[in-house]
Design a protein around this motif. Structure first.
Motif, PDB file in Angstrom:
ATOM      1  N   VAL A   1     -39.452   5.022  36.829  1.00 31.78           N
ATOM      2  CA  VAL A   1     -38.120   5.399  35.938  1.00 31.78           C
ATOM      3  C   VAL A   1     -38.566   5.747  34.520  1.00 31.78           C
ATOM      4  CG1 VAL A   1     -35.801   4.694  35.392  1.00 31.78           C
ATOM      5  CG2 VAL A   1     -36.509   4.231  37.579  1.00 31.78           C
TER       6      VAL A   1
ATOM      7  N   ASN B   1     -31.354  -1.719  43.240  1.00 27.08           N
ATOM      8  CA  ASN B   1     -30.799  -0.764  44.387  1.00 27.08           C
ATOM      9  C   ASN B   1     -29.386  -0.974  44.496  1.00 27.08           C
ATOM     10  OD1 ASN B   1     -31.369  -2.743  45.766  1.00 27.08           O
ATOM     11  ND2 ASN B   1     -32.550  -1.692  47.376  1.00 27.08           N
TER      12      ASN B   1
ATOM     13  N   ALA C   1     -26.649   2.548  41.805  1.00 29.66           N
ATOM     14  CA  ALA C   1     -26.841   3.808  42.571  1.00 29.66           C
ATOM     15  C   ALA C   1     -25.933   4.772  42.317  1.00 29.66           C
ATOM     16  CB  ALA C   1     -26.942   3.620  44.107  1.00 29.66           C
TER      17      ALA C   1
ATOM     18  N   ASN D   1     -26.652   6.737  39.252  1.00 31.27           N
ATOM     19  CA  ASN D   1     -27.830   7.567  39.086  1.00 31.27           C
ATOM     20  C   ASN D   1     -28.057   7.847  40.601  1.00 31.27           C
ATOM     21  OD1 ASN D   1     -29.023   6.388  36.525  1.00 31.27           O
ATOM     22  ND2 ASN D   1     -28.226   4.941  37.405  1.00 31.27           N
TER      23      ASN D   1
ATOM     24  N   SER E   1     -29.536  10.625  41.457  1.00 31.04           N
ATOM     25  CA  SER E   1     -30.852  11.416  41.636  1.00 31.04           C
ATOM     26  C   SER E   1     -32.102  10.628  41.458  1.00 31.04           C
ATOM     27  CB  SER E   1     -30.691  12.585  40.695  1.00 31.04           C
ATOM     28  OG  SER E   1     -30.753  12.136  39.142  1.00 31.04           O
ATOM     29  N   LEU E   2     -31.867   9.323  41.162  1.00 30.37           N
ATOM     30  CA  LEU E   2     -33.127   8.457  40.917  1.00 30.37           C
ATOM     31  C   LEU E   2     -33.312   7.598  42.373  1.00 30.37           C
ATOM     32  CD1 LEU E   2     -32.722   6.585  37.455  1.00 30.37           C
ATOM     33  CD2 LEU E   2     -34.072   8.384  38.176  1.00 30.37           C
ATOM     34  N   ARG E   3     -34.536   7.648  42.391  1.00 30.61           N
ATOM     35  CA  ARG E   3     -34.978   6.550  43.794  1.00 30.61           C
ATOM     36  C   ARG E   3     -34.850   5.164  42.999  1.00 30.61           C
ATOM     37  NH1 ARG E   3     -39.502   8.094  47.828  1.00 30.61           N
ATOM     38  NH2 ARG E   3     -37.934   9.432  48.329  1.00 30.61           N
ATOM     39  N   LEU E   4     -34.131   4.271  43.134  1.00 29.23           N
ATOM     40  CA  LEU E   4     -33.995   3.036  42.659  1.00 29.23           C
ATOM     41  C   LEU E   4     -35.000   2.019  43.318  1.00 29.23           C
ATOM     42  CD1 LEU E   4     -30.255   2.811  41.620  1.00 29.23           C
ATOM     43  CD2 LEU E   4     -32.241   2.922  39.933  1.00 29.23           C
ATOM     44  N   PRO E   5     -35.687   1.315  42.777  1.00 25.93           N
ATOM     45  CA  PRO E   5     -36.507   0.213  43.685  1.00 25.93           C
ATOM     46  C   PRO E   5     -35.677  -0.847  44.131  1.00 25.93           C
ATOM     47  CG  PRO E   5     -37.109  -0.165  41.233  1.00 25.93           C
ATOM     48  CD  PRO E   5     -36.199   1.249  41.307  1.00 25.93           C
TER      49      PRO E   5
END
Length: 348
Positions: free
Chosen positions: A114, A138, A143, A146, A148-152
């Motif tokens: 990120v 996550n 989420a 966001n 478009s983000l791959r959240l851990p």
């Protein structure tokens, strides 16, 4: 007030201004302590002032609470604070208070993959993260902001200040302004819900963030620049996601009405580009007649800083005071009188 601040020494709680040439052998004549938020700016001012005048100020970054205590106790010539005292408190302590510079508090994260500015949060979500209600990165609420983000799938580690901090008070006042759960809880030292990691000073939080994956903390914007920290984009009062910058701080100044009212709050200022957690920082200087002669060199230093410090502030993560606020600060400096009732000699 611009020019590039020297790189902060990792873990340094005390900042002693580095001087060059003959000024290194000058005995410190002006001693300050307090807020860590503006410490690097005061470092730049003091080094330039020492080269020009031969007087070498020192400043120890101990937190706003300690700056207020030491100014009241007269154990320093000036105390730094991000939390201004009201008129009654100033009168009782026989202190004057002047603003010095505009800065910003920035939520910062250490999340794998990120980049700075990529993570978007709004005030209520940030408030629930620091309130301990949102525990995972996550989480559905993060989420949703966001997509478009791959959240851990990491637990959130909250990094906070261990000392009495004006930055903490400003940050929690912002949380209180955006979340009913934080009403009445803003303070220099907060009783956080659940487990947090506490660090001493702004630089302590910065170091902890760099070490701890999955962490979130709050630091001054100059540290974001110098350490290349990953800043959060925050939704402002106009509903736009803003990024911290000198431009967005200037937008907050314009939107706050500070230009017309030197006492206006910069929090949640209107404006599409305004950063929502901007603030003024201040110094406290004794104003009692018995201390007037001793206060003279300190008054002279800050009169010099108000006149010449603007050039040092550029590109440091802070912005200069608006002219009206600067003029009000000069008027306050000149209000100090000696035992004979006469105004002290301060060169303008």
């Amino acid at each position: 007030m611009q020019g590039s601040c020297g790189k902060a020494l990792a873990g340094a709680a005390a900042i002693v201004f580095s001087l060059s040439g003959a000024a290194q052998h000058t005995q410190p004549a002006i001693k300050g302590a307090g807020a860590s938020f503006p410490a690097l700016i005061y470092q730049q001012w003091a080094a330039a002032y020492a080269r020009e005048s031969g007087v070498a100020p020192t400043y120890t970054a101990t937190g706003s609470g300690d700056g207020i205590k030491q100014a009241r106790a007269r154990s320093v010539d000036f105390g730094g604070t991000d939390s201004p005292l009201d008129a009654d408190a100033l009168a009782k302590a026989q202190l004057i208070q002047i603003p010095t510079v505009v800065g910003a508090i920035v939520p910062v994260v250490n999340l794998p993959g990120v980049a700075s500015g990529a993570l978007r949060l709004d005030g209520p979500t940030l408030a629930d993260i620091f309130g301990g209600q949102i525990k995972q990165w996550n989480d559905a609420r993060i989420a949703a902001l966001n997509p478009s983000l791959r959240l851990p799938a990491l637990p959130i580690t909250r990094l906070v200040r261990a000392d009495e901090s004006g930055s903490t008070e400003t940050f929690t006042r912002y949380l209180a302004a955006t979340s009913p759960a934080w009403k009445g809880k803003a303070s220099k030292k907060v009783g956080w819900n659940g487990a947090v990691t506490a660090a001493k000073g702004t630089d302590g939080v910065t170091e902890a963030l760099l070490r701890q994956g999955g962490s979130i903390g709050y630091v001054s914007y100059d540290r974001v620049q110098k350490q290349r920290l990953a800043a959060v984009a925050l939704k402002n009062a106009d509903g736009q996601f803003a990024l911290p910058s000198e431009r967005s701080m200037q937008a907050a100044v314009r939107g706050s009405g500070l230009v017309d009212n030197p006492f206006a709050s910069l929090l949640n200022a209107r404006g599409a580009d305004a950063w929502p957690i901007a603030e003024l920082t201040y110094v406290l200087i004794p104003s009692d007649a018995q201390r007037a002669a001793a206060a003279g060199p300190t008054l002279q230093f800050f009169a010099w800083a108000l006149q010449k410090g603007d050039a040092i502030v550029r590109q440091t993560g802070f912005v200069a005071l608006p002219m009206l606020v600067q003029a009000s600060a000069f008027k306050t400096l000149l209000s100090v009188r000696g035992a004979d009732g006469k105004m002290l000699s301060v060169k303008l």
